[in-house]
Design an enzyme around this catalytic site. Sequence first.
Site, mmCIF file in Angstrom:
data_model
loop_
_atom_site.group_PDB
_atom_site.id
_atom_site.type_symbol
_atom_site.label_atom_id
_atom_site.label_comp_id
_atom_site.label_asym_id
_atom_site.label_seq_id
_atom_site.Cartn_x
_atom_site.Cartn_y
_atom_site.Cartn_z
ATOM 1 N N TYR A 64 0.831 -1.211 0.000
ATOM 2 C CA TYR A 64 0.000 0.000 0.000
ATOM 3 C C TYR A 64 0.864 1.259 0.000
ATOM 4 O O TYR A 64 0.498 2.267 -0.609
ATOM 5 C CB TYR A 64 -1.004 0.002 1.161
ATOM 6 N N GLN A 98 -15.271 2.113 -8.327
ATOM 7 C CA GLN A 98 -14.558 1.023 -7.650
ATOM 8 C C GLN A 98 -13.170 1.500 -7.247
ATOM 9 O O GLN A 98 -12.432 0.788 -6.587
ATOM 10 C CB GLN A 98 -14.410 -0.174 -8.605
ATOM 11 N N ASN A 99 -12.816 2.694 -7.661
ATOM 12 C CA ASN A 99 -11.449 3.178 -7.431
ATOM 13 C C ASN A 99 -11.270 3.714 -6.017
ATOM 14 O O ASN A 99 -12.186 4.268 -5.430
ATOM 15 C CB ASN A 99 -11.094 4.264 -8.451
ATOM 16 N N ASP A 101 -8.523 5.700 -5.339
ATOM 17 C CA ASP A 101 -7.474 6.726 -5.458
ATOM 18 C C ASP A 101 -7.950 8.153 -5.173
ATOM 19 O O ASP A 101 -7.149 9.091 -5.132
ATOM 20 C CB ASP A 101 -6.826 6.653 -6.859
ATOM 21 N N HIS A 116 -15.490 0.511 -3.045
ATOM 22 C CA HIS A 116 -14.369 -0.295 -2.543
ATOM 23 C C HIS A 116 -13.529 0.466 -1.522
ATOM 24 O O HIS A 116 -12.393 0.076 -1.243
ATOM 25 C CB HIS A 116 -13.499 -0.789 -3.706
ATOM 26 N N CYS A 124 -8.205 1.350 12.728
ATOM 27 C CA CYS A 124 -7.702 0.251 13.564
ATOM 28 C C CYS A 124 -8.318 -1.077 13.105
ATOM 29 O O CYS A 124 -9.534 -1.192 12.977
ATOM 30 C CB CYS A 124 -8.071 0.541 15.019
ATOM 31 N N CYS A 128 -11.137 -0.363 17.271
ATOM 32 C CA CYS A 128 -11.269 0.346 18.552
ATOM 33 C C CYS A 128 -11.849 1.738 18.337
ATOM 34 O O CYS A 128 -12.134 2.450 19.284
ATOM 35 C CB CYS A 128 -9.918 0.428 19.269
ATOM 36 N N CYS A 146 -1.947 1.251 15.764
ATOM 37 C CA CYS A 146 -2.985 2.128 16.311
ATOM 38 C C CYS A 146 -2.431 2.810 17.566
ATOM 39 O O CYS A 146 -2.008 2.121 18.500
ATOM 40 C CB CYS A 146 -4.214 1.293 16.647
ATOM 41 N N SER A 188 -13.292 -3.694 -16.065
ATOM 42 C CA SER A 188 -13.388 -4.986 -16.755
ATOM 43 C C SER A 188 -14.707 -5.685 -16.406
ATOM 44 O O SER A 188 -15.006 -6.731 -16.974
ATOM 45 C CB SER A 188 -12.196 -5.871 -16.371
HETATM 46 P P1 OAD Z 1 -9.503 -3.747 -14.060
HETATM 47 O O1 OAD Z 1 -8.035 -3.596 -13.946
HETATM 48 O O2 OAD Z 1 -10.075 -5.100 -13.878
HETATM 49 O O3 OAD Z 1 -9.993 -3.216 -15.464
HETATM 50 C C1 OAD Z 1 -9.572 -1.990 -15.951
HETATM 51 C C2 OAD Z 1 -10.248 -1.757 -17.281
HETATM 52 O O4 OAD Z 1 -9.884 -0.453 -17.728
HETATM 53 C C3 OAD Z 1 -9.851 -2.729 -18.372
HETATM 54 O O5 OAD Z 1 -11.015 -3.294 -18.962
HETATM 55 C C4 OAD Z 1 -9.089 -1.855 -19.377
HETATM 56 O O6 OAD Z 1 -9.303 -2.260 -20.723
HETATM 57 C C5 OAD Z 1 -9.693 -0.497 -19.120
HETATM 58 N N1 OAD Z 1 -8.841 0.638 -19.492
HETATM 59 C C6 OAD Z 1 -7.496 0.727 -19.509
HETATM 60 N N2 OAD Z 1 -7.088 1.947 -19.880
HETATM 61 C C7 OAD Z 1 -8.218 2.676 -20.106
HETATM 62 C C8 OAD Z 1 -8.466 4.015 -20.520
HETATM 63 N N3 OAD Z 1 -7.468 4.870 -20.756
HETATM 64 N N4 OAD Z 1 -9.746 4.421 -20.651
HETATM 65 C C9 OAD Z 1 -10.774 3.548 -20.414
HETATM 66 N N5 OAD Z 1 -10.585 2.280 -20.017
HETATM 67 C C10 OAD Z 1 -9.349 1.839 -19.865
HETATM 68 O O7 OAD Z 1 -10.132 -2.689 -13.022
HETATM 69 P P2 OAD Z 1 -11.541 -2.716 -12.309
HETATM 70 O O8 OAD Z 1 -12.600 -3.204 -13.198
HETATM 71 O O9 OAD Z 1 -11.700 -1.392 -11.667
HETATM 72 O O10 OAD Z 1 -10.766 -4.292 -6.183
HETATM 73 O O11 OAD Z 1 -11.287 -3.783 -11.176
HETATM 74 C C11 OAD Z 1 -12.250 -4.017 -10.201
HETATM 75 C C12 OAD Z 1 -11.613 -4.287 -8.869
HETATM 76 O O12 OAD Z 1 -10.613 -5.304 -8.985
HETATM 77 C C13 OAD Z 1 -10.836 -3.139 -8.275
HETATM 78 O O13 OAD Z 1 -11.662 -2.180 -7.637
HETATM 79 C C14 OAD Z 1 -9.958 -3.821 -7.282
HETATM 80 C C15 OAD Z 1 -9.492 -4.973 -8.127
HETATM 81 O O14 OAD Z 1 -9.074 -6.106 -7.459
HETATM 82 C C16 OAD Z 1 -10.449 -3.970 -4.920
HETATM 83 O O15 OAD Z 1 -9.465 -3.337 -4.627
HETATM 84 C C17 OAD Z 1 -11.438 -4.464 -3.920
#
Ligand code: OAD
Length: 245
Positions: A64, A98-99, A101, A116, A124, A128, A146, A188
């Site tokens: 992280y 889902q981001n 950031d 997410h 913690c 706590c 903590c 995705s």
């Molecule tokens: P993924 O990494 O699975 O998918 C990212 C998608 O973005 C892919 O389909 C790419 O083709 C697309 N992509 C790449 N560049 C791009 C651009 N410039 N413009 C548009 N699309 C683009 O990411 P997520 O679907 O967000 O979970 O993944 C879901 C979850 O899986 C995340 O939130 C995380 C991960 O494990 C947790 O952290 C709980």
Amino acid sequence: MISRAVELIKKSTEPVVFTGAGMSRESGMRTFRGEDGLWNEYSPEQLSSISGLRADPEIVWNWYKMRLMAGEGVVPHAGYRALTYLQRKKGKLPVITQNVDGLHRLAGQTDVLEIHGSMRTASCLNKCGYATELAIDALKNIPPLCPDCGAILRPDIVLFGEPLPHEIISRSYRLAEECDLMVVIGTSVQVWPAAGIPFAALDRGAVIIEINPVQTELPHSDNVISIRRKAGEVLPLLVGLKEKI
Ligand code: OAD
């Protein structure tokens, strides 16, 4: 295809945005899957699961810290600015992401549902009640502890093996069921229950505009307009901030 999407956005009265890691790709953040995806190099079971954190907090926190460092100085790209513009113009535009950031908020967007969690805070692990902003400075000692009870801290990200925050995911599904248009960007559509959100919108008759350079799990259908391009290029066009394609 672009002009149809522009018209749908203009006409929509209940639009919703749903984003994933690809939304931040052009700001310099890596995605999880695909060509240079993080999960090609690292293990989600070890680094992004509650059991992994308990088994080896040091390794998880180092990961992280690396991600926080990767996010330092990162700024929202033109696609983010286009969404902020659209949200202000529409007056109402919930953004389900889902981001972790924080870039949607950094771009000035409100009503952001971080299903997410967020990489910007920690709390913690023993619940706590201690919670703090998360900055790299706070990670001189790893794992961070903590200050109130001495347990290890956890990033406020939903880890595999944990439920999603109940209120946020319930509202997200409600929004999906009530929207007339969902703009699905850079995901995705593989990680459930988040992945069910666009399907819930489709089931209730909404139209989806998908922005993603590659094909995803979303179906080929008259109600899914798939624009196979990058978010930063296309979003300004869709909201009328750029005239040429
Ligand atoms: P993924 O990494 O699975 O998918 C990212 C998608 O973005 C892919 O389909 C790419 O083709 C697309 N992509 C790449 N560049 C791009 C651009 N410039 N413009 C548009 N699309 C683009 O990411 P997520 O679907 O967000 O979970 O993944 C879901 C979850 O899986 C995340 O939130 C995380 C991960 O494990 C947790 O952290 C709980």
